[in-house]
Scaffold this motif. Sequence first.
Motif, PDB file in Angstrom:
ATOM      1  N   GLU A  84       0.958  -1.219   0.115  1.00 39.22           N
ATOM      2  CA  GLU A  84      -0.061   0.056  -0.017  1.00 39.22           C
ATOM      3  C   GLU A  84       0.840   1.374   0.065  1.00 39.22           C
ATOM      4  O   GLU A  84       0.489   2.391  -0.679  1.00 39.22           O
ATOM      5  CB  GLU A  84      -1.104  -0.126   1.129  1.00 39.22           C
ATOM      6  N   LYS A  85       2.027   1.343   0.800  1.00 43.19           N
ATOM      7  CA  LYS A  85       2.839   2.344   0.705  1.00 43.19           C
ATOM      8  C   LYS A  85       3.478   2.545  -0.443  1.00 43.19           C
ATOM      9  O   LYS A  85       3.656   3.579  -0.996  1.00 43.19           O
ATOM     10  CB  LYS A  85       3.714   2.030   1.868  1.00 43.19           C
ATOM     11  N   ARG A 118       2.209   1.628  -3.381  1.00 39.04           N
ATOM     12  CA  ARG A 118       1.268   2.251  -4.205  1.00 39.04           C
ATOM     13  C   ARG A 118       0.914   3.568  -4.178  1.00 39.04           C
ATOM     14  O   ARG A 118       1.052   4.374  -5.234  1.00 39.04           O
ATOM     15  CB  ARG A 118       0.103   1.267  -4.095  1.00 39.04           C
ATOM     16  N   ASP A 119       0.945   4.154  -2.908  1.00 38.18           N
ATOM     17  CA  ASP A 119       0.695   5.506  -2.622  1.00 38.18           C
ATOM     18  C   ASP A 119       2.074   6.361  -3.070  1.00 38.18           C
ATOM     19  O   ASP A 119       1.766   7.597  -3.671  1.00 38.18           O
ATOM     20  CB  ASP A 119       0.563   5.752  -1.231  1.00 38.18           C
ATOM     21  N   GLU A 174       1.732   9.608  -5.718  1.00 39.21           N
ATOM     22  CA  GLU A 174       2.203  10.852  -5.365  1.00 39.21           C
ATOM     23  C   GLU A 174       3.135  11.125  -6.518  1.00 39.21           C
ATOM     24  O   GLU A 174       3.209  12.407  -7.007  1.00 39.21           O
ATOM     25  CB  GLU A 174       3.227  10.651  -4.004  1.00 39.21           C
TER      26      GLU A 174
END
Length: 543
Positions: free
Chosen positions: A460-461, A463-464, A468
């Motif tokens: 998830e990190k 992907r984020d 960004e």
Amino acid sequence: MNIIPETLRAGSALAEDYVQGTDRVLELYGYHFRQTEDYKTRVERLDEMEAQRIDRQAVVHCLRIYNQQHNGHAEVMESLDRLSRSDALVIVGGQQSGLFTGQLLVIYKAATIIKAAHEAEQRLGRPVVPVFWVAGEDHDWDEVNHTYIMNGEPEAVKIKLRVQPERRNSVSYIPLSPAHKEEALLELERLLPDAEYKADVLQQVRTAFMDSQYLSDAFAKMLGQFFGRYGLVLLDSADPELRKLELPVFRRMIESNDELEAAYQMAARQIEDAGYGIQAEVAEGGANLFYINKGERLLLFKQNGVYGDRRGQVRFTKEELLEELERHPERFSNNVLTRPLMQDSLLPVLATVLGHGEISYWAITRKAFEVLGLEMPILQPRMSFTLIEPNVHKHMEGYGLTFQHILDGLEPLKDKWLSAQDSLHMEEEFAALRQELFQLYEPVIERAGRIEKGLIPLGEKNRDKIAEQLDFMEARVRAALVRKHETALRQWDLMGISLLPLGRPQERVYSIYQYTSRYGEGLVHGIMNLSLDWEHIHRTIYL
């Protein structure tokens, strides 16, 4: 000039309903400016109450001295001669003494006073004199020590007097040094556009400003430069000679103070019961009077028969306060709720010209008038205008915008226009890419989590972080689009800053000199040639 009626929301439901003559507000005010018969009734009551007011000739003598100092036009002296007649009435209105006349609304209010007086005189067949009440006794320096000029960026730039009063004294008693005045004048010169009348404006302002020790004096001189020829009489509420005449009224205010407080509170309850908000504080135990102690203007309160300020700097019994009044009337001053009573005690006020906020809080004073044996005068709304310059009008037409579009909010329209210039539809591309990223990434994260649960937050990190980077790239593309259309976007900014600066109506921000430097004093005299239009309180003027 092309004049078009427009709607400008005032923000006060009570004032809006009063202006429209809504039935439920009429009992809060009594007279109404739309009713011809109310003017005749008001005149009859003024004639009956002549003996209750301060001696007319003494007031005229005091005003003559003041106007000879700051507003010595022959037409003003003629107005004072007319005011000395026993059958003369006045239309009055006032404002705080702002830097370089303060906001445009000051000019519009003065024009309304003059035109309303002329109209009333024609209607009644007796003298009606225009009087402008300079609220020099007010102490809020931060409200009056500045004005705004629009520069070429475009943006609204504040010009501020760098004077820092040690105490909260009345504006009319705060001295200005030559250095402070020169600094403000140089800033005005720097900001005003290089235009046909700039030199004339700067000379006009310098003449008034440098010849004045106090801001209120300069304010009076500048108003006189515009309106002296129309016979506008000026009055400074902090005039010490006027204060001596007002002594009997202050005495009555102190002797009847409990009754006045009860009247204000009763009126406030009626306003709330009618479904409106209160526009001025009606404090429990408030004396609604100021006392000037060692150069500081202190609001008085009552507790157990003792009058004093909140910090305990002064304390008087009622008897001591009355004795102090007899010795030093210049130390006493009205607040926003007693000034209307003083105004009516000094002058035969047929009507008073007010902005919407003032109309709202004047409703609190109606019953207080009755305590002093007076009546609230007719309240007339001031004229309201928005000035639209030719280049601004051209841009509005070019982008298909109306005045109401700008009032309703320009930024969403500007963003929509900019997005429409994206012929490659990059905004939609990034939105689709972002959606596809999430759709593709979710199964990967879910499967990785089957191998080891700790991989889910890591995925998830990750992907984020990719999202960004997409946001970063989209912002860079948007910035490039802005650069490509920089000239057009400055035109959008000009429309907003010109008509709705700082998110407020133009008349509440800019100084008149921003416009007279381009169009000359003929602009003001053009406004004076406009008729009063009570059906269209606000109008746009296409210059």
